[in-house]
Write a protein that holds these residues in place. Structure first.
Motif, PDB file in Angstrom:
ATOM      1  N   PRO A 196       0.806  -1.225   0.000  1.00  0.00           N
ATOM      2  CA  PRO A 196       0.000   0.000   0.000  1.00  0.00           C
ATOM      3  C   PRO A 196       0.839   1.275   0.000  1.00  0.00           C
ATOM      4  O   PRO A 196       0.457   2.275  -0.609  1.00  0.00           O
ATOM      5  N   HIS A 197       1.995   1.259   0.641  1.00  0.00           N
ATOM      6  CA  HIS A 197       2.854   2.437   0.678  1.00  0.00           C
ATOM      7  C   HIS A 197       3.510   2.689  -0.678  1.00  0.00           C
ATOM      8  O   HIS A 197       3.763   3.838  -1.050  1.00  0.00           O
ATOM      9  N   LEU A 198       3.770   1.641  -1.415  1.00  0.00           N
ATOM     10  CA  LEU A 198       4.336   1.788  -2.746  1.00  0.00           C
ATOM     11  C   LEU A 198       3.269   2.210  -3.757  1.00  0.00           C
ATOM     12  O   LEU A 198       3.535   2.971  -4.680  1.00  0.00           O
ATOM     13  N   ARG A 199       2.056   1.729  -3.570  1.00  0.00           N
ATOM     14  CA  ARG A 199       0.965   1.967  -4.517  1.00  0.00           C
ATOM     15  C   ARG A 199       0.226   3.275  -4.269  1.00  0.00           C
ATOM     16  O   ARG A 199      -0.157   3.961  -5.196  1.00  0.00           O
ATOM     17  N   GLY A 200      -0.014   3.603  -3.001  1.00  0.00           N
ATOM     18  CA  GLY A 200      -0.815   4.781  -2.678  1.00  0.00           C
ATOM     19  C   GLY A 200      -2.300   4.480  -2.838  1.00  0.00           C
ATOM     20  O   GLY A 200      -2.731   3.339  -2.758  1.00  0.00           O
ATOM     21  N   VAL A 201      -3.090   5.510  -3.081  1.00  0.00           N
ATOM     22  CA  VAL A 201      -4.527   5.365  -3.336  1.00  0.00           C
ATOM     23  C   VAL A 201      -4.748   5.647  -4.812  1.00  0.00           C
ATOM     24  O   VAL A 201      -4.357   6.693  -5.319  1.00  0.00           O
ATOM     25  N   LYS A 202      -5.347   4.712  -5.517  1.00  0.00           N
ATOM     26  CA  LYS A 202      -5.578   4.839  -6.954  1.00  0.00           C
ATOM     27  C   LYS A 202      -7.048   5.112  -7.241  1.00  0.00           C
ATOM     28  O   LYS A 202      -7.925   4.803  -6.438  1.00  0.00           O
ATOM     29  N   LYS A 203      -7.285   5.687  -8.405  1.00  0.00           N
ATOM     30  CA  LYS A 203      -8.648   5.950  -8.865  1.00  0.00           C
ATOM     31  C   LYS A 203      -9.433   4.636  -8.879  1.00  0.00           C
ATOM     32  O   LYS A 203      -8.958   3.630  -9.380  1.00  0.00           O
ATOM     33  N   GLY A 204     -10.617   4.649  -8.260  1.00  0.00           N
ATOM     34  CA  GLY A 204     -11.468   3.466  -8.201  1.00  0.00           C
ATOM     35  C   GLY A 204     -11.339   2.678  -6.911  1.00  0.00           C
ATOM     36  O   GLY A 204     -12.113   1.743  -6.687  1.00  0.00           O
ATOM     37  N   ASP A 205     -10.382   3.028  -6.046  1.00  0.00           N
ATOM     38  CA  ASP A 205     -10.222   2.332  -4.762  1.00  0.00           C
ATOM     39  C   ASP A 205     -11.334   2.733  -3.797  1.00  0.00           C
ATOM     40  O   ASP A 205     -11.774   3.883  -3.781  1.00  0.00           O
ATOM     41  N   ALA A 244     -12.548   6.527  -4.593  1.00  0.00           N
ATOM     42  CA  ALA A 244     -11.625   7.576  -5.021  1.00  0.00           C
ATOM     43  C   ALA A 244     -11.819   7.872  -6.505  1.00  0.00           C
ATOM     44  O   ALA A 244     -11.858   6.960  -7.328  1.00  0.00           O
ATOM     45  N   LYS A 245     -11.964   9.147  -6.831  1.00  0.00           N
ATOM     46  CA  LYS A 245     -12.113   9.554  -8.211  1.00  0.00           C
ATOM     47  C   LYS A 245     -10.766   9.965  -8.804  1.00  0.00           C
ATOM     48  O   LYS A 245     -10.584   9.952 -10.014  1.00  0.00           O
ATOM     49  N   THR A 246      -9.810  10.334  -7.936  1.00  0.00           N
ATOM     50  CA  THR A 246      -8.454  10.658  -8.363  1.00  0.00           C
ATOM     51  C   THR A 246      -7.460   9.870  -7.509  1.00  0.00           C
ATOM     52  O   THR A 246      -7.803   9.382  -6.450  1.00  0.00           O
ATOM     53  N   SER A 247      -6.254   9.774  -7.983  1.00  0.00           N
ATOM     54  CA  SER A 247      -5.197   9.067  -7.255  1.00  0.00           C
ATOM     55  C   SER A 247      -4.455  10.018  -6.339  1.00  0.00           C
ATOM     56  O   SER A 247      -4.455  11.227  -6.559  1.00  0.00           O
ATOM     57  N   GLY A 248      -3.796   9.476  -5.317  1.00  0.00           N
ATOM     58  CA  GLY A 248      -3.020  10.309  -4.413  1.00  0.00           C
ATOM     59  C   GLY A 248      -2.230   9.488  -3.420  1.00  0.00           C
ATOM     60  O   GLY A 248      -2.374   8.276  -3.334  1.00  0.00           O
ATOM     61  N   ARG A 249      -1.402  10.193  -2.682  1.00  0.00           N
ATOM     62  CA  ARG A 249      -0.587   9.584  -1.634  1.00  0.00           C
ATOM     63  C   ARG A 249      -0.984  10.192  -0.295  1.00  0.00           C
ATOM     64  O   ARG A 249      -1.773  11.130  -0.234  1.00  0.00           O
ATOM     65  N   LYS A 250      -0.388   9.689   0.787  1.00  0.00           N
ATOM     66  CA  LYS A 250      -0.697  10.182   2.123  1.00  0.00           C
ATOM     67  C   LYS A 250      -0.420  11.681   2.193  1.00  0.00           C
ATOM     68  O   LYS A 250       0.642  12.147   1.810  1.00  0.00           O
ATOM     69  N   GLY A 251      -1.422  12.440   2.665  1.00  0.00           N
ATOM     70  CA  GLY A 251      -1.311  13.889   2.774  1.00  0.00           C
ATOM     71  C   GLY A 251      -1.872  14.643   1.581  1.00  0.00           C
ATOM     72  O   GLY A 251      -2.070  15.850   1.648  1.00  0.00           O
ATOM     73  N   ASP A 252      -2.139  13.967   0.469  1.00  0.00           N
ATOM     74  CA  ASP A 252      -2.677  14.624  -0.727  1.00  0.00           C
ATOM     75  C   ASP A 252      -4.191  14.781  -0.636  1.00  0.00           C
ATOM     76  O   ASP A 252      -4.872  13.980   0.004  1.00  0.00           O
ATOM     77  N   LEU A 253      -4.705  15.799  -1.322  1.00  0.00           N
ATOM     78  CA  LEU A 253      -6.152  15.966  -1.465  1.00  0.00           C
ATOM     79  C   LEU A 253      -6.599  15.197  -2.701  1.00  0.00           C
ATOM     80  O   LEU A 253      -6.005  15.336  -3.774  1.00  0.00           O
ATOM     81  N   THR A 284      -5.318  10.124   4.757  1.00  0.00           N
ATOM     82  CA  THR A 284      -4.650  10.072   6.055  1.00  0.00           C
ATOM     83  C   THR A 284      -3.967   8.736   6.315  1.00  0.00           C
ATOM     84  O   THR A 284      -3.025   8.675   7.097  1.00  0.00           O
ATOM     85  N   ASP A 285      -4.454   7.662   5.675  1.00  0.00           N
ATOM     86  CA  ASP A 285      -3.845   6.349   5.900  1.00  0.00           C
ATOM     87  C   ASP A 285      -4.142   5.462   4.699  1.00  0.00           C
ATOM     88  O   ASP A 285      -5.194   5.570   4.072  1.00  0.00           O
ATOM     89  N   TYR A 286      -3.197   4.585   4.390  1.00  0.00           N
ATOM     90  CA  TYR A 286      -3.376   3.652   3.284  1.00  0.00           C
ATOM     91  C   TYR A 286      -4.215   2.460   3.716  1.00  0.00           C
ATOM     92  O   TYR A 286      -4.491   2.273   4.896  1.00  0.00           O
ATOM     93  N   SER A 287      -4.579   1.635   2.756  1.00  0.00           N
ATOM     94  CA  SER A 287      -5.387   0.465   3.068  1.00  0.00           C
ATOM     95  C   SER A 287      -4.603  -0.514   3.926  1.00  0.00           C
ATOM     96  O   SER A 287      -3.385  -0.622   3.824  1.00  0.00           O
ATOM     97  N   GLY A 288      -5.337  -1.220   4.760  1.00  0.00           N
ATOM     98  CA  GLY A 288      -4.731  -2.227   5.619  1.00  0.00           C
ATOM     99  C   GLY A 288      -4.983  -3.610   5.067  1.00  0.00           C
ATOM    100  O   GLY A 288      -5.364  -3.774   3.900  1.00  0.00           O
ATOM    101  N   ILE A 289      -4.796  -4.610   5.891  1.00  0.00           N
ATOM    102  CA  ILE A 289      -5.017  -5.988   5.451  1.00  0.00           C
ATOM    103  C   ILE A 289      -6.483  -6.193   5.056  1.00  0.00           C
ATOM    104  O   ILE A 289      -6.780  -6.790   4.047  1.00  0.00           O
ATOM    105  N   LEU A 290      -7.409  -5.679   5.849  1.00  0.00           N
ATOM    106  CA  LEU A 290      -8.833  -5.845   5.567  1.00  0.00           C
ATOM    107  C   LEU A 290      -9.592  -4.528   5.422  1.00  0.00           C
ATOM    108  O   LEU A 290     -10.786  -4.547   5.172  1.00  0.00           O
ATOM    109  N   ALA A 344      -8.534   2.438   2.305  1.00  0.00           N
ATOM    110  CA  ALA A 344      -7.793   3.648   2.651  1.00  0.00           C
ATOM    111  C   ALA A 344      -8.691   4.599   3.435  1.00  0.00           C
ATOM    112  O   ALA A 344      -9.916   4.593   3.289  1.00  0.00           O
ATOM    113  N   ARG A 345      -8.077   5.439   4.270  1.00  0.00           N
ATOM    114  CA  ARG A 345      -8.815   6.364   5.138  1.00  0.00           C
ATOM    115  C   ARG A 345      -8.539   7.788   4.687  1.00  0.00           C
ATOM    116  O   ARG A 345      -7.392   8.151   4.440  1.00  0.00           O
ATOM    117  N   THR A 346      -9.601   8.592   4.589  1.00  0.00           N
ATOM    118  CA  THR A 346      -9.470  10.002   4.232  1.00  0.00           C
ATOM    119  C   THR A 346     -10.185  10.850   5.280  1.00  0.00           C
ATOM    120  O   THR A 346     -11.019  10.347   6.030  1.00  0.00           O
TER     121      THR A 346
END
Length: 135
Positions: free
Chosen positions: A56-65, A87-96, A112-118, A121-123
């Protein structure tokens, strides 16, 4: 995101790499024993166990997640403080990023946080960054 699938994909990839590495080593070194493969397989399993946490740290949050949106307490007219969306746009921790709520409204939220095991992602949506588009 269900990161157990990442574990199995990484396991197959790293075990295949270990077997290929052993095959190359066995060809290059005459008299190589089968005991040489044990440390390679242990390394493959170890890297596979780490992969779901690093992915998750390498990938970030992608569109459609799928994402969880947490609203600050100061925002008026919000009946629920935690909601889900996509998510409609992609981003990393701290991004809008732009997030579409389940009922179709679009909102801007900070990752604010990437996805976990289950968990997805948290915004967070704060009052000073709120920008809502009602459809």
């Amino acid at each position: 995101m269900f990161n157990v699938f990442v574990f199995f994909k990484a396991l197959v990839l790293f075990v295949a790499a270990a077997l290929i590495g052993f095959g190359v080593y066995a060809i290059a070194v005459p008299g190589a024993s089968m005991l040489t493969i044990i440390p390679l397989l242990a390394l493959a399993v170890g890297l596979s166990l780490v992969a779901p946490f690093a992915y998750p740290h390498l990938r970030g949050v992608k569109k459609g997640d799928a994402v969880i949106i947490v609203f600050d307490a100061q925002i008026p007219f919000t009946s629920f403080k935690i909601r889900s969306g996509v998510a409609k746009t992609s981003g990393r921790k701290g991004d809008l990023i732009r997030v579409v709520l389940n009922e179709g409204n679009e909102i801007q939220a900070r990752v604010t946080d990437y996805s976990g095991i289950l968990t997805p992602a948290r915004t967070r949506v704060s009052e000073k960054e709120i920008e809502v588009e009602v459809r």
